[in-house]
Write a protein that holds these residues in place. Sequence first.
Motif: not given
Length: 70
Positions: A19-43, A55-56
């Motif tokens: 409910h606070a996200l609309k005040f800061v014009s964001k869709k999500a408060s926590f980025p998926p850092l774990g998935l980004l790390t897994v993606a970086a480890l892939m070939p 967010a979507n």
Amino acid sequence: MNILLVYPKYPDTFWSFKHALKFVSKKASFPPLGLLTVAALMPKDWYKRIIDMNANNLIDDDILWQILFS
């Protein structure tokens, strides 16, 4: 190879800040850092797509991308 990484939607609680996200014009408060790390480890020659369901919404085209373009 195509990889579709899906970050699930977390429940609406006081700590989710949904409910606070609309005040800061964001869709999500926590980025998926774990998935980004897994993606970086892939070939590097693998095609990767990350969907954050906070967010979507996951749509059929996202799933078909993984199947049709492999």
